[in-house]
Design a protein around this motif. Structure first.
Motif, PDB file in Angstrom:
ATOM      1  N   GLY B  72      -8.877  -2.171  21.009  1.00  0.00           N
ATOM      2  CA  GLY B  72      -8.254  -0.968  21.546  1.00  0.00           C
ATOM      3  C   GLY B  72      -9.108  -0.359  22.631  1.00  0.00           C
ATOM      4  O   GLY B  72     -10.274  -0.703  22.797  1.00  0.00           O
ATOM      5  N   GLY B  73      -8.509   0.555  23.393  1.00  0.00           N
ATOM      6  CA  GLY B  73      -9.243   1.244  24.433  1.00  0.00           C
ATOM      7  C   GLY B  73      -9.139   0.546  25.765  1.00  0.00           C
ATOM      8  O   GLY B  73      -8.372  -0.405  25.920  1.00  0.00           O
ATOM      9  N   SER B  74      -9.902   1.026  26.742  1.00  0.00           N
ATOM     10  CA  SER B  74      -9.815   0.437  28.073  1.00  0.00           C
ATOM     11  C   SER B  74     -11.203   0.321  28.686  1.00  0.00           C
ATOM     12  O   SER B  74     -12.099   1.099  28.378  1.00  0.00           O
ATOM     13  CB  SER B  74      -8.924   1.300  28.974  1.00  0.00           C
ATOM     14  N   VAL B  75     -11.367  -0.684  29.527  1.00  0.00           N
ATOM     15  CA  VAL B  75     -12.586  -0.881  30.291  1.00  0.00           C
ATOM     16  C   VAL B  75     -12.192  -1.031  31.744  1.00  0.00           C
ATOM     17  O   VAL B  75     -11.458  -1.955  32.096  1.00  0.00           O
ATOM     18  CB  VAL B  75     -13.344  -2.149  29.826  1.00  0.00           C
ATOM     19  N   GLU B  76     -12.632  -0.101  32.570  1.00  0.00           N
ATOM     20  CA  GLU B  76     -12.308  -0.193  33.987  1.00  0.00           C
ATOM     21  C   GLU B  76     -13.574  -0.332  34.791  1.00  0.00           C
ATOM     22  O   GLU B  76     -14.546   0.391  34.569  1.00  0.00           O
ATOM     23  CB  GLU B  76     -11.557   1.066  34.444  1.00  0.00           C
ATOM     24  N   PHE B  77     -13.559  -1.270  35.718  1.00  0.00           N
ATOM     25  CA  PHE B  77     -14.683  -1.424  36.626  1.00  0.00           C
ATOM     26  C   PHE B  77     -14.168  -1.181  38.032  1.00  0.00           C
ATOM     27  O   PHE B  77     -13.318  -1.930  38.517  1.00  0.00           O
ATOM     28  CB  PHE B  77     -15.272  -2.830  36.501  1.00  0.00           C
TER      29      PHE B  77
END
Lengths: 400, 554
Positions: B72-77
């Motif tokens: 779950g959740g998000s990782v943005e680069f």
């Protein structure tokens, strides 16, 4: 078009099919990550597997009889093989299902993380063990009993040259083949098991000893093993068996005993190497150092500290070694120097019945006779390897 | 760069949940962590082992190890969602804009290729620069990272280069494409203090020069204090708190953070010197020892009195462990002798009597390899009881329970467990119990706390101190961690290249003046002050810290 052009065309079609499959799947699923990131090789694999499956299904439904009225051996054997495959897969699945619901908590857990191939392997090994142990009750006749009708054909149909008393027919001197096949489990498997045990006792203890003592002891043993391993094992075994048969003279059973020891010694070289390598890795551990500094003796070091940590690789090797020993015995028997008549043995049976394979074009059932003995060998080998794979995976903690 | 770009963080992690597969079920590893990292910023991630630091660091690259999944959740680069990005997109980012520096450089370099060949791989693959440009750039980076012989060091194979140099070469490799983000996963944990300080200075410098953002993962507070602008503390997959470095060091808010800070304060007063003329429990008298033709110990002498702790410090390769091997008899000395209670011990352990063997026990660094994984705790502790004391059956069981009691593990719960079912600290306690079971007078502790988290290590040190007082044991404490020395030692022996360069009571050794090498060792230990490295560099200059200084001393 020549044959290689056909192959090239098929390959090109498969490559195009793979690309098309991935492209269509991407479009249909709206670029699901699985298809989006699928390498071309994987897509090609899918298409290849699908084509092979389609080919198999098509071949399965070909008529058994050719237009000329003779049986088509290829289709017949393929059908038998497929039936066997499906039956065994189903049996393995049911066996695993049963194992998951019956038994203690530990055994149920064991079955839960068992793959289908492992379940198949365990099932086959259990069946063989059962047959070998209860051969005397299972077999309709004794392995040495000779009957009047020689070369009775299998099927038990008197009109086709068979005999209802002998389901699989009789051999050239009139012995019941079904009984000999069952007794073969006892002789071949039992002797192979004993041989492997001796090989492990010898190779394992010497290997651990070499790993613990090291120095000149290790050097002498290792070089001796190198020398033994330099000679091709089957040729070496044949050579020694020739000498042994001179010693044994007319005592046929003595020759079998010699064979057990000869194969055990030759195979123990492989076990020695493994035990030494595994032992070397364990000996450098701090707990071994702690035990040495405590003043423990060699026996304690080997049997209480090293052995418990080496059981997993050794057990896996035991399975593999068992297969090789088994095949060596079958090979020697096939060549006539292994297990001696009147003891029934699968290797000898393959040799004696080999010429029946020529009848494949007229009577597939007759041709199946030598294949049955050979298949008994192959089935056990495959089963043992499946179980070994499974054990290796468990001991190394590999996950898919 | 526009205003808006400046304000959006480079890395934006929201409510990230990660699970790992264990025993047929998915166990949570990270339970909802947020993380923001701006351009040019260094974020320190700290926590005990198992806190999920490395997992979080890898997740910032959009990567998980096998058997681990992001649930779950998000990782943005930089505005790119890494969790839903295609493999091709990620391939274009990793190595080029995001780089990773692993803990063990020695294990991460391919031993079959030269350093420079591995260095140029990423720039050439990503089309950042040509091979020859990249080689030149590599040499320049080696120079900036202060590697010796920058012109030719890249043309060596990994095994021809020391550990600290490899770690810097790996940092250079991570820098090769001038990434926006580098993740440092415990880059100095496996290094000696003198080497560590050089690597730290080099990494800090180069991150500064290129304005790279970095996530610095470590369990060493003093190290993170030097490196990070902000610190985030993790505990079992949860964020404990996050703050600017100075704020965090001066005013930790949460109890857990405070306890981490307090660990380094365990001190035991130094015991008075033994009475003159007292016979030491162990005396090492002018011992010279060699492995084959290589001499590793030269004329080493020290004494260990009853109830005292002697700490032997020095870098790896200084001969600390070899001295221990001479005392135990695993490596018979070439010259000199080892005396137990004034009586000379046979040099080879095989020639020693059971009583002599019993008196000298050992506790190992890696509890994992020191305990037989196939034996239960009761068997491991029970064996010396049976072997030396001849106790069996009920008496043996009672003695094992007594020992388990002494190491503060409840017998009912632990007796039948296997070592794999224990935590690192509990394993080390079992190792201590096995040594105690022999009822020895002298115990060698070989880096017993260096593989443990600080809180756990402190528990072990306190336990050892208590046992010493109760049982009048003598310890030889081999360590490279001077914080440990400060907390537990009575007498300090400093070793370098097989010689004792200096020895004396602890209180004197931590007060100048002393031998230049001792001084160097002491000054290289990071302190909790965020300005410590800066001040030290200003005071001494880059060429006068760490290994560079040690090399000059010869």
């Amino acid at each position: 078009m020549t044959w290689w052009m056909w192959i090239l065309a098929a390959l090109a079609a498969l490559l195009a099919g793979g690309w098309l499959f991935r492209f269509v799947a991407q479009k249909i699923t709206g670029n699901r990550p699985y298809f989006r990131d699928m390498p071309f090789a994987v897509a090609f694999g899918y298409v290849l597997a699908a084509s092979a499956l389609a080919l198999a299904v098509w071949y399965y439904f070909q008529p058994v009889m050719t237009e000329a009225g003779t049986p088509d051996a290829g289709v017949t054997f393929f059908r038998w093989a497929l039936h066997g495959f499906v039956i065994f897969a189903l049996a393995a699945w049911l066996f695993r299902l049963a194992g998951r619901h019956v038994g203690t908590g530990g055994s149920r857990k064991l079955f839960r993380d068992m793959s289908l191939t492992a379940a198949f392997g365990v099932l086959v090994i259990l069946l063989y063990a059962f047959t070998a142990i209860f051969a005397a009750w299972l077999a309709p006749y004794g392995q040495e009993a000779v009957f009047d009708q020689v070369n009775a054909l299998p099927g038990g149909d008197a009109a086709n040259g068979g005999n209802p008393d002998h389901l699989l027919g009789t051999d050239q001197i009139g012995r019941d083949l079904l009984s000999r096949l069952i007794y073969g489990a006892q002789n071949t498997v039992g002797i192979a098991f004993a041989t492997t045990c001796i090989a492990f006792l010898l190779g394992g203890s010497l290997g651990f000893l070499a790993a613990t003592l090291q120095g000149w002891f290790d050097n002498i043993l290792s070089r001796a093993v190198d020398v033994l391993m330099a000679i091709p094992s089957l040729i070496f075994a044949l050579l020694l068996m020739t000498i042994a048969s001179a010693w044994a003279g007319s005592q046929q059973w003595l020759l079998t005993v010699y064979m057990v020891f000869i194969i055990a010694v030759i195979d123990s070289t492989r076990v020695f190497r493994l035990a030494r390598a595994v032992g070397m890795n364990i000996v450098v551990m701090d707990y071994i150092e702690a035990a040495k500094l405590r003043g423990e003796g060699l026996g304690y070091l080997i049997f209480r500290e090293i052995l418990p940590n080496a059981t997993a690789p050794l057990l896996a090797e035991f399975g593999l070694r068992f297969c090789f020993v088994f095949l060596t015995i079958a090979a020697l028997s096939f060549l006539g120097v292994g297990i001696q008549p009147p003891l029934a043995d699968w290797g000898t049976m393959v040799r004696d019945l080999a010429q029946f394979i020529n009848f494949a074009a007229f009577s597939p059932l007759t041709a199946a006779l030598p294949i049955m003995a050979a298949g008994a060998i192959a089935l056990l080998t495959v089963a043992v390897n499946f179980v070994v794979d499974w054990m290796l995976q468990r001991s190394s903690g590999l996950k898919e | 760069m526009t205003e808006a770009q400046e304000q959006t963080p480079l890395v934006r992690i929201r409510d990230l949940k990660i699970e790992g597969r264990a025993d047929e079920t998915w166990m949570p590893i990270i339970n909802g962590v947020d993380l923001d990292l701006h351009r040019g910023e260094v974020l320190g991630l700290i926590g005990e082992s198992g806190a999920g630091k490395s997992t979080l660091g890898l997740a910032a690259m959009g990567y998980t190890r096998d058997g681990v999944r992001i649930s779950g959740g998000s990782v943005e680069f930089d505005g790119i969602d890494l969790l839903s990005a295609s493999a091709a997109t990620k391939r274009a980012l990793l190595g080029k804009r995001i780089a990773y520096v692993a803990q063990s450089a020695a294990a991460s370099f391919n031993p079959a290729h030269r350093l420079i060949d591995q260095h140029v791989e990423a720039p050439v693959q990503h089309g950042v620069m040509s091979r020859s440009d990249s080689v030149e750039d590599g040499i320049e980076l080696y120079r900036r990272l202060r590697l010796p012989n920058p012109e030719e060091i890249g043309f060596r194979y990994p095994h021809q280069v020391s550990g600290g140099q490899l770690q810097r070469a790996m940092t250079a490799m991570a820098m090769s494409c001038r990434p926006d983000l580098i993740i440092f996963d415990e880059p100095t944990t496996a290094l000696d203090v003198t080497t560590q300080i050089e690597v730290l200075a080099a990494i800090r410098d180069i991150v500064d020069q290129f304005g790279t953002a970095a996530i610095y993962i470590t369990h060493d507070l003093a190290v993170v204090a030097q490196m990070a602008d902000r610190i985030k503390v993790l505990l079992r997959g949860d964020e404990v708190e996050e703050a600017e470095t100075r704020e965090m060091l001066d005013h930790p808010r949460e109890d857990y953070t405070k306890s981490l800070w307090a660990v380094r304060e365990f001190r035991r007063p130094q015991k008075p010197d033994a009475a003159p003329g007292a016979v030491p429990v162990i005396e090492v008298d002018k011992v010279t020892a060699a492995y084959g033709d290589t001499t590793v110990l030269r004329d080493v002498s020290f004494k260990i009195h009853e109830g005292r702790t002697v700490a032997v410090v020095g870098e790896s390769g200084s001969g600390k462990s070899t001295a221990a091997r001479c005392i135990t008899g695993l490596l018979p000395p070439a010259r000199g002798k080892v005396l137990l209670d004034g009586e000379e011990l046979p040099p080879d352990y095989r020639k020693r009597s059971k009583m002599q063997l019993r008196q000298v026990q050992m506790i190992y660094q890696m509890a994992d390899t020191a305990l037989n994984p196939r034996k239960s705790i009761a068997e491991i502790i029970g064996r010396p009881v049976e072997f030396y004391m001849g106790l069996r059956g009920r008496e043996k069981r009672r003695r094992v329970d007594e020992l388990l009691d002494q190491i503060e593990l409840p017998g009912d719960e632990f007796r039948h467990r296997l070592p794999s079912e224990l935590s690192g600290g509990q394993k080390q306690r079992v190792g201590i119990a096995r040594a105690l079971a022999a009822e020895p007078r002298f115990i060698i502790c070989d880096e017993v706390t260096s593989a443990l988290d600080q809180l756990v290590a402190e528990g072990i040190l306190k336990l050892l101190a208590r046992l010493q007082d109760e049982l009048h044991l003598s310890y030889m404490f081999i360590t490279h961690d001077l914080a440990t020395v400060r907390s537990i030692a009575d007498w300090v022996v400093v070793m370098k290249e097989g010689r004792v360069v200096e020895q004396g009571p602890k209180d004197e050794m931590f007060r100048p003046p002393h031998h230049a090498y001792t001084d160097l060792l002491l000054s290289s230990v990071p302190e909790m002050d965020p300005d410590w490295l800066t001040n030290l560099l200003a005071e001494r200059g880059v060429d006068n810290i760490g290994d560079a200084a040690a090399d000059k001393m010869q």
